[in-house]
Design an enzyme around this catalytic site. Structure first.
Site, PDB file in Angstrom:
ATOM      1  N   TYR A 118       0.881  -1.185  -0.032  1.00 23.07           N
ATOM      2  CA  TYR A 118      -0.076  -0.065   0.143  1.00 23.07           C
ATOM      3  C   TYR A 118       0.949   1.140  -0.104  1.00 23.07           C
ATOM      4  O   TYR A 118       1.845   1.160   0.632  1.00 23.07           O
ATOM      5  CB  TYR A 118      -0.727   0.152   1.280  1.00 23.07           C
ATOM      6  CG  TYR A 118      -1.468   1.398   1.361  1.00 23.07           C
ATOM      7  CD1 TYR A 118      -2.872   1.279   0.714  1.00 23.07           C
ATOM      8  CD2 TYR A 118      -1.080   2.388   1.980  1.00 23.07           C
ATOM      9  CE1 TYR A 118      -3.560   2.664   1.146  1.00 23.07           C
ATOM     10  CE2 TYR A 118      -1.763   3.363   2.021  1.00 23.07           C
ATOM     11  CZ  TYR A 118      -3.028   3.622   1.772  1.00 23.07           C
ATOM     12  OH  TYR A 118      -3.630   4.972   1.845  1.00 23.07           O
ATOM     13  N   GLU A 206      -3.247   7.612  -4.010  1.00 24.60           N
ATOM     14  CA  GLU A 206      -3.331   6.613  -3.134  1.00 24.60           C
ATOM     15  C   GLU A 206      -3.255   5.298  -4.320  1.00 24.60           C
ATOM     16  O   GLU A 206      -4.127   5.203  -5.414  1.00 24.60           O
ATOM     17  CB  GLU A 206      -4.554   6.557  -2.533  1.00 24.60           C
ATOM     18  CG  GLU A 206      -4.584   5.222  -1.476  1.00 24.60           C
ATOM     19  CD  GLU A 206      -5.931   4.948  -0.782  1.00 24.60           C
ATOM     20  OE1 GLU A 206      -7.059   5.173  -1.193  1.00 24.60           O
ATOM     21  OE2 GLU A 206      -5.837   4.808   0.388  1.00 24.60           O
TER      22      GLU A 206
END
Ligand code: GDP
Ligand code: MN
Length: 397
Positions: A118, A206
């Site tokens: 992530y 993101e």
């Protein structure tokens, strides 16, 4: 302003960030053509078909599917385009899918454990700095990781005046447990990602997941990008990426009319001039036992036309049970605003079915109150803040 995954990936690629390649398709035929083209360019036989909507969690909602041949590309694309995709991040009605991204399959067969990370870059307002947030626990709900295993999330603070330093990029790769070629790839990846974030004037990038392929390449498989609206004038090409179908239609209409408007869930609509006064008015509504239905700053020129437009926009919300107008007449005179309200009210005839409380304070406030009281309309006037709050409370009962 939010972007679609495919648009975010376009921006990333333009800064040298490696991305999973893909082509947008609007129907099943285009999807098959896209798949053939990707096969010719990358050699991939399998494709992922990904719904393009402004919401995450598409995989969980059935909006991301693997196609192992052209026939599957066709049937999957056909079933996803036009569907109402419900994900953990959409409302219960979901979001209509107008297009899909046909992407190369990058989870190579034989990959026993593809590593999913992530990574996001965002503005940390409390520190006044940019921040890179990253974790070995990619591919899943990062909120859940943050709650259950917060120690698995790393933060790298970046001074915006200096930018990302090479040692910081290396620390990211190190913390993710990489070595050799994958380490070098990650350093390149995070450096280019930060650059993309900075130069595009974004408030969020993101990437979940960031994938380490079995041949040690690091690439963005997903991309959620939020651009800073206030910087869009510097990026005309990005501004064109706006997809109005993804935005609240009432907010779009308000924006076109030059009103600062945010739709909320409450029952009292408000029309105010100035953002600070708007915030105070929302507090006032809460203290009076209501909930603000919106934030609306009509700006400095509260003439009849603007006031009418603002009324019409507020009234589109069925939850509105009362409207509070709270305007400070500094540059604009209160009596002109009052006349604007009276004119708008008359113009709109039966459209206004909820009580209106008007509080005007400042230049010519008394004349304004008289104007409203003598208009014969069902408008409650007030001069003091508390008076307005009491009247809101009264009409809500
Ligand atoms: P999100 O669910 O909206 O976050 O959409 P993502 O783009 O993150 O995709 C969801 C999931 O689909 C990913 O976490 C991957 O596990 C999977 N996925 C994405 N691309 C591929 C691919 O090329 N091949 C395979 N097999 N799975 C993929
Ligand atoms: Mn994702």
């Amino acid at each position: 302003m939010n972007l679609h995954e495919y648009q975010g990936k376009e921006i990333l690629a333009s800064f040298g960030v490696r991305v999973q390649r893909g082509i947008v398709a609007h129907n099943a035929g285009e999807a098959v053509d896209a798949a053939k083209q990707l096969t010719a360019e990358t050699g991939t036989g399998w494709h992922v078909i990904k719904a393009q909507v402004h919401a995450g969690g598409r995989g969980k909602g059935g909006g991301v599917k693997l196609a192992k041949n052209l026939q599957e590309v066709e049937t999957i694309a056909d079933s996803i385009i036009g569907m109402n995709l419900v994900t953990p991040q959409t409302s219960a009605e979901g979001k209509k899918v107008h297009q899909v991204l046909v992407a190369e399959d990058v989870y190579y067969p034989g990959d026993s454990e593809p590593a999913e990370f992530y990574m996001s870059v965002l503005l940390d307002r409390s520190k006044g700095r940019n921040m890179i947030m990253y974790s070995t626990e990619g591919g899943m709900d990062i909120e859940e990781v943050a709650e259950k295993t917060p120690h698995l999330i790393y933060h790298e603070e970046v001074d915006p005046a200096i930018g990302l330093m090479p040692f910081q990029a290396r620390r990211v790769a190190f913390n993710l447990g990489l070595s050799g070629m994958a380490f070098k790839e990650m350093v390149k990846f995070v450096t280019a990602l930060y650059k993309a974030y900075e130069v595009s004037d974004s408030s969020l990038f993101e990437i979940n997941p960031v994938l380490k392929t079995s041949d040690d390449k690091i690439m963005a498989v997903d991309a959620k990008v939020t651009l800073d609206d206030n910087a869009l004038f510097r990026h005309k090409d990005y501004a064109e990426m706006r997809d109005l179908r993804e935005e609240d239609p009432i907010e779009v209409e308000a924006k076109e009319a030059g009103l600062n408007f945010v739709n909320l869930d409450g029952n009292v609509g408000c029309m105010v001039n100035g953002a600070g006064l708007a915030m105070a008015t929302m507090d006032l509504i809460k203290m009076a036992g209501g909930e603000p239905a919106n934030f609306l700053d009509v700006g400095g020129t509260a003439d009849a036309k603007r006031v009418e437009k603002a009324f019409r926009i507020i009234l589109k919300d069925d939850n509105v049970q009362a409207i509070l107008v709270n305007i400070f007449g500094g540059i604009v005179r209160c009596d002109r605003v009052a006349q604007g309200i009276v004119d708008a009210y008359k113009n709109m005839g039966d459209a206004i079915k909820v009580p209106i409380i008007v509080r005007l304070q400042g230049t010519n406030a008394e004349i304004a109150k008289e104007l409203i009281d003598n208009s014969g309309l069902a408008v409650h006037s007030a001069i003091e803040f508390q008076e307005a709050a009491d009247k809101v409370q009264e009409v809500l009962k």
